[in-house]
Design an enzyme around this catalytic site. Structure first.
Site, PDB file in Angstrom:
ATOM      1  N   ASP A 303       0.845  -1.199   0.000  1.00 44.77           N
ATOM      2  CA  ASP A 303       0.000   0.000   0.000  1.00 44.77           C
ATOM      3  C   ASP A 303       0.881   1.250   0.000  1.00 44.77           C
ATOM      4  OD1 ASP A 303      -2.190   1.653  -0.023  1.00 44.77           O
ATOM      5  OD2 ASP A 303      -2.750   1.332   2.063  1.00 44.77           O
ATOM      6  N   GLY A 322      -1.690   7.635   4.743  1.00 41.68           N
ATOM      7  CA  GLY A 322      -0.791   6.884   3.881  1.00 41.68           C
ATOM      8  C   GLY A 322       0.672   7.003   4.254  1.00 41.68           C
TER       9      GLY A 322
END
Length: 425
Positions: A303, A322
């Site tokens: 990711d 993130g």
């Protein structure tokens, strides 16, 4: 020209390291363990371990539309440095790959800039808005590797069900970031103990797990192949495990950070610790470990999600979710799980190569004669500190800066060509 990689360690069928060699010709592995062909270019492996090039089903390269965060060139150079040779790029770009025209635009950018293999997703809905369905059959014909609205959970069950039905007709995989928007509550980290200590709004685990539970039942009804992104909670593990037991065609991934960290590790209101899904509780982390070992979770994905320093310099409330992951994934996992005896080297390699490739029916992640010559040479004894200033990615957003780790890739070969080489190798 043929290449001959000598003085290397490979895993045999028992998972033991054995000394061997690899011959590369016309972008493929032509021989393993043979003699040096006449006239071949010789690469000295220096006794290091060789893995198939890593395969990552979940990455964000940001281009087109967000080149200030990352580009296809910087992202794939970062991936190569981390040992990755096949990337599946999520569709939250601008424009979104929701049409043949937009998908072709992205494919052309990949051809121009990528230093490793990049396979783009198609989106499930137009502009990832969750309302108007895309044409899965047409997008698959034009190179979409799978379908997702990653970064956004699809809220309407009817949209997900109908797209699963269409995906089933062409044997495409539906991939989901599972998140019920009504259960986010403007949270920025896990709803548990640490968020209360820091005075920050929390995201409850059921935000993720209830959508997984919904989706596996929709997948069963549609006869679809369904893959769950970044599983983070024990309830989500239970939903996936029960679905597999029922014969539903579901697979799942876990990220390195969810295997290595939990909520109580978060030191302060620092946005480099902000990711979605968030770091959960210790019992969630333990559940993820068990699920990976027992096959409930099928593979590891990074990711990789770069943001600028400016975007991450504020507290969690104002920053995007993130963290980056390419350049630290293998050494952190090797150090904390293989070196400690919790996993075997073969398990880690499989979870980063053949297992993810199998989920999308990709012919990569293999080290065998006839396979694409995608290889990662790793010095398992090399020990160094994670230093964000030495990253190839534009992103510096990681909670692992300053961590000490062993097992660093020193050379990455993609289709027979060296795409990353450590300076002193």
């Amino acid at each position: 020209m043929k290449k001959y990689i000598e003085n290397i360690q490979l895993l045999n069928e028992l998972g033991e390291q054995v000394t061997s060699s690899i011959t590369i010709e016309n972008k493929i592995i032509s021989e393993i363990g043979g003699e040096k062909p006449e006239g071949a270019e010789v690469i000295d492996g220096k006794g290091c371990f060789v893995s198939p090039g890593f395969v990552d089903l979940h990455v964000h390269l940001r281009e087109p539309g967000f080149e200030h965060k990352e580009t296809i060139k910087t992202g794939t150079k970062s991936a190569a440095k981390g040992g990755f040779t096949t990337l599946c790029a999520m569709p939250n770009t601008k424009p979104v790959p929701d049409s043949i025209e937009n998908l072709n635009l992205i494919n052309n950018l990949i051809k121009e800039s990528a230093v490793v293999r990049v396979l783009p997703y198609g989106s499930l809905t137009v502009n990832e808005a969750g309302e108007q369905r895309t044409n899965i059959e047409e997008l698959k014909k034009h190179g979409a590797v799978a379908f997702s609205d990653d970064g956004i959970g699809i809220q309407l069950s009817s949209i997900m069900y109908e797209q699963m039905q269409d995906a089933a007709k062409v044997d495409a995989v539906v991939v989901a970031h599972c998140e019920d928007n009504s259960l986010i509550y403007n949270g920025v980290m896990h709803e548990g103990k640490r968020n209360k200590e820091l005075g920050l709004p929390g995201i409850p685990s059921i935000c993720e797990s209830v959508q997984i539970a919904r989706d596996v039942l929709l997948a069963e009804a549609a006869g679809a192949r369904y893959h769950v992104c970044h599983v983070s909670s024990k309830e989500s593990v239970r939903a996936v495990r029960d679905a597999k037991a029922a014969g539903i065609r579901v697979t799942a991934e876990v990220c390195p950070h969810h295997l290595l960290l939990e909520e109580m590790d978060i030191p302060s209101d620092d946005a480099n610790w902000k990711m979605n899904p968030p770091l959960r509780a210790k019992d969630d982390l333990d559940s993820l470990h068990q699920a990976l070992l027992d096959g409930t979770i099928d593979c590891i994905a990074t990711d990789h999600a770069p943001h600028t320093v400016e975007e991450k310099c504020c507290g969690m409330v104002g920053a995007p979710f993130g963290i980056v992951g390419f350049e630290t994934a293998f050494p952190l996992l090797y150090t904390n799980f293989v070196e400690t005896g919790k996993w075997t080297l073969k398990q880690l390699v499989d979870w980063m190569t053949v297992k993810p490739a199998e989920i999308f029916d990709l012919p990569y992640g293999k080290l065998e004669v006839g396979a694409s010559a995608d290889l990662t040479i790793i010095d398992l004894q090399k020990e160094q500190v994670v230093d964000v200033e030495k990253f190839e990615t534009k992103g510096r957003n990681t909670p692992f800066n300053g961590w000490n780790a062993k097992g660093w890739p020193i050379m990455t070969i993609f289709e027979g060509n060296i795409v990353y080489q450590e300076a002193n190798v």
